[in-house]
Design an enzyme around this catalytic site. Structure first.
Site, mmCIF file in Angstrom:
data_model
loop_
_atom_site.group_PDB
_atom_site.id
_atom_site.type_symbol
_atom_site.label_atom_id
_atom_site.label_comp_id
_atom_site.label_asym_id
_atom_site.label_seq_id
_atom_site.Cartn_x
_atom_site.Cartn_y
_atom_site.Cartn_z
ATOM 1 N N GLU A 1 0.942 -1.147 0.075
ATOM 2 C CA GLU A 1 -0.087 -0.201 0.120
ATOM 3 C C GLU A 1 1.052 1.234 0.077
ATOM 4 O OE1 GLU A 1 -2.964 0.181 -1.115
ATOM 5 O OE2 GLU A 1 -3.768 -1.437 0.521
ATOM 6 N N HIS A 2 0.598 2.327 -0.895
ATOM 7 C CA HIS A 2 1.306 3.299 -0.989
ATOM 8 C C HIS A 2 2.820 3.247 -1.426
ATOM 9 C CE1 HIS A 2 -1.876 6.292 0.477
ATOM 10 N NE2 HIS A 2 -2.113 5.258 1.312
ATOM 11 N N ALA B 1 -14.467 3.872 -1.001
ATOM 12 C CA ALA B 1 -14.123 2.814 -0.088
ATOM 13 C C ALA B 1 -12.925 2.153 -0.207
ATOM 14 C CB ALA B 1 -15.502 1.731 -0.214
ATOM 15 N N SER C 1 -13.647 4.548 -8.719
ATOM 16 C CA SER C 1 -13.364 5.783 -9.771
ATOM 17 C C SER C 1 -12.384 5.194 -10.719
ATOM 18 C CB SER C 1 -12.575 6.991 -9.068
ATOM 19 O OG SER C 1 -11.610 6.429 -8.254
ATOM 20 N N GLU D 1 -6.988 9.893 -14.387
ATOM 21 C CA GLU D 1 -7.190 10.312 -12.864
ATOM 22 C C GLU D 1 -6.577 11.429 -12.039
ATOM 23 O OE1 GLU D 1 -8.776 7.001 -10.321
ATOM 24 O OE2 GLU D 1 -8.321 5.882 -12.291
ATOM 25 N N ASP E 1 -4.239 0.466 -9.309
ATOM 26 C CA ASP E 1 -5.612 0.233 -9.602
ATOM 27 C C ASP E 1 -5.841 0.225 -10.945
ATOM 28 O OD1 ASP E 1 -5.287 0.941 -7.231
ATOM 29 O OD2 ASP E 1 -6.529 2.932 -7.273
ATOM 30 N N TYR F 1 -3.486 12.280 0.823
ATOM 31 C CA TYR F 1 -2.958 11.416 -0.017
ATOM 32 C C TYR F 1 -1.868 12.140 -0.643
ATOM 33 C CZ TYR F 1 -2.203 8.085 -3.763
ATOM 34 O OH TYR F 1 -1.574 7.036 -4.615
HETATM 35 C C1 GLA Z 1 -5.131 4.661 -4.307
HETATM 36 C C2 GLA Z 1 -4.340 5.073 -5.432
HETATM 37 C C3 GLA Z 1 -3.223 4.023 -5.693
HETATM 38 C C4 GLA Z 1 -2.514 3.431 -4.581
HETATM 39 C C5 GLA Z 1 -3.426 3.217 -3.362
HETATM 40 C C6 GLA Z 1 -2.399 2.869 -2.067
HETATM 41 O O1 GLA Z 1 -5.802 3.389 -4.405
HETATM 42 O O2 GLA Z 1 -5.174 5.024 -6.556
HETATM 43 O O3 GLA Z 1 -2.340 4.194 -6.730
HETATM 44 O O4 GLA Z 1 -1.397 4.436 -4.051
HETATM 45 O O5 GLA Z 1 -4.083 4.540 -3.074
HETATM 46 O O6 GLA Z 1 -1.809 1.957 -2.173
#
Ligand code: GLA
Length: 384
Positions: free
Chosen positions: A32-33, A119, A124, A156, A167, A217
């Protein structure tokens, strides 16, 4: 779902749709991130997603209906950039901007699905990627998945969130029963088998809506870039946090500002956890995988600081219940869902217990959704 959308289409536009398609949502096991830090991620496409029925029209306009909210947009090409209060249409405007060098044919479209919005399951991106595939189909553009992923990312980002590629990549490259091991440094990837045996993943939706644009973010993204600059000036030249090792962290810890060190070390440690999770999947070691999920959550909550009390509570709750092997917050954070690894499946009694305990604490009823690795974006062969 397609049948419902098809009948809305015919009622609204007076003729039958020509094409149908489906764009899944995205779950993420771990990583994540890390995507915007050129790191590793281990996501999969979900069977939940957004379906589209559509047809080209001859009057250069875009008539679009969101079945879930019953909003409708009717807009001519020249007005396409007019400001709008309809949230989902802003994403479609960004897609049309990405295709502004092509004389895109107008279309009529109805879309809808079963992905919770805001969520952390990429509703999106499912919309953005879905509309890209609609435009590609109607205009016979024939871009390959790799190009479409990049167009979706650009669209996006146009919306203002400096997101990574995870994503959109997952939505285009999902595969039934497989998870995606993606290296966001060069976008190389492999499909890996999901755990064998009786294991499942469930999402618990806190019902705390995150809005990545308003959330921190982008600030986290910038802090990571600051970390790269600081390390390059004071320690060794690096192009991204991907170039930092666990051993480097020992040297950096006493030197760096605490907040910046926490952000950097979380990312470096999370990358290492993704590689260990890949091994755990290959060895079918669900116990090890569960521990890694808990460690990931601790890092996200304490070092990266993108969790919230509701997410932390849901993760803590699972630690007292033997059905759970691991849990962590999933997605951008500040709300949204946790992802939970379960031995077997989650019986109704356990689901009720969690729901009522959560409701008592926060006054919100969590949504519980089972997720399984599923196919990426696809055309559906039904004609209207
Ligand atoms: C969102 C962003 C992704 C990723 C996640 C965190 O979903 O769209 O690119 O950075 O947060 O892992």
């Amino acid at each position: 779902m397609i049948n419902t959308l098809a009948s809305i289409f015919i009622q609204a536009f007076g003729y039958k749709h020509e094409y149908a398609s489906f764009a899944p949502g995205r779950a993420n096991i771990i990583g994540e991130h890390t995507d915007y830090n050129h790191g590793f991620v281990l996501p999969f496409a979900t069977s939940q997603g957004i379906s589209f029925v559509y047809a080209p029209n001859r009057d250069n306009s875009f008539r679009i209906i969101a079945a879930n909210t019953n909003d409708r947009i009717d807009i001519s090409r020249q007005d396409i950039n007019n400001s709008t209060s309809i949230g989902w249409f802003k994403f479609i405007q960004q897609v049309l901007k990405v295709y502004s060098d092509v004389p895109v044919t107008g279309f009529d479209m109805v879309f809808g699905g079963d992905l919770p919005v805001a969520a952390g399951v990429s509703s999106s991106s499912a919309l953005t990627c879905g509309v890209i595939s609609v435009i590609e189909k109607i205009n016979g553009l024939g871009h390959v998945a790799e190009d479409m992923v990049l167009k979706a990312v650009t669209a996006e980002r146009g919306y203002g969130v400096q997101g990574g590629i995870m994503d959109q990549f997952t939505i285009f490259n999902g595969h039934k029963d497989k998870v995606i091991m993606l290296d966001c440094h060069d976008n190389s990837f492999e499909h890996i088998d999901f755990l064998r045996g009786d294991y499942s993943f469930y999402l618990f939706n806190t019902q705390v809506k995150h809005n990545l644009l308003d959330s921190e973010y982008n600030q986290r993204h910038n802090q990571c870039l600051q970390g790269v600059d600081w390390i390059t000036s004071n320690y060794k030249p690096v192009a991204s946090l991907r170039d930092i090792t666990l051993a480097d962290l020992q040297h950096l810890r006493p030197l760096m500002d605490k907040m910046l060190y926490n952000r950097v070390s979380y990312v470096v440690e999370e990358n290492a956890r993704v590689l260990l999770t890949k091994e755990a999947l290959i060895n079918n070691d669900a116990i090890a995988l569960g521990h890694l999920l808990y460690q990931s959550h601790t890092g996200l909550s304490e070092k990266y600081e993108v969790s919230c009390p509701e997410l932390d509570w849901l993760v803590e709750y699972t630690k007292n219940n033997t059905a759970f092997l691991g849990a962590r917050m999933m997605g951008g954070g500040f709300g949204g869902c946790t992802i939970n690894l379960i031995k077997g499946s989650l019986d109704d009694h356990t689901q009720d217990q969690i729901s009522s305990a959560y409701q008592k604490t926060f006054g919100l009823l969590p949504e519980i959704i089972q997720v399984k690795p599923s196919s990426g974006i696809m055309e559906i062969a039904s004609r209207g």
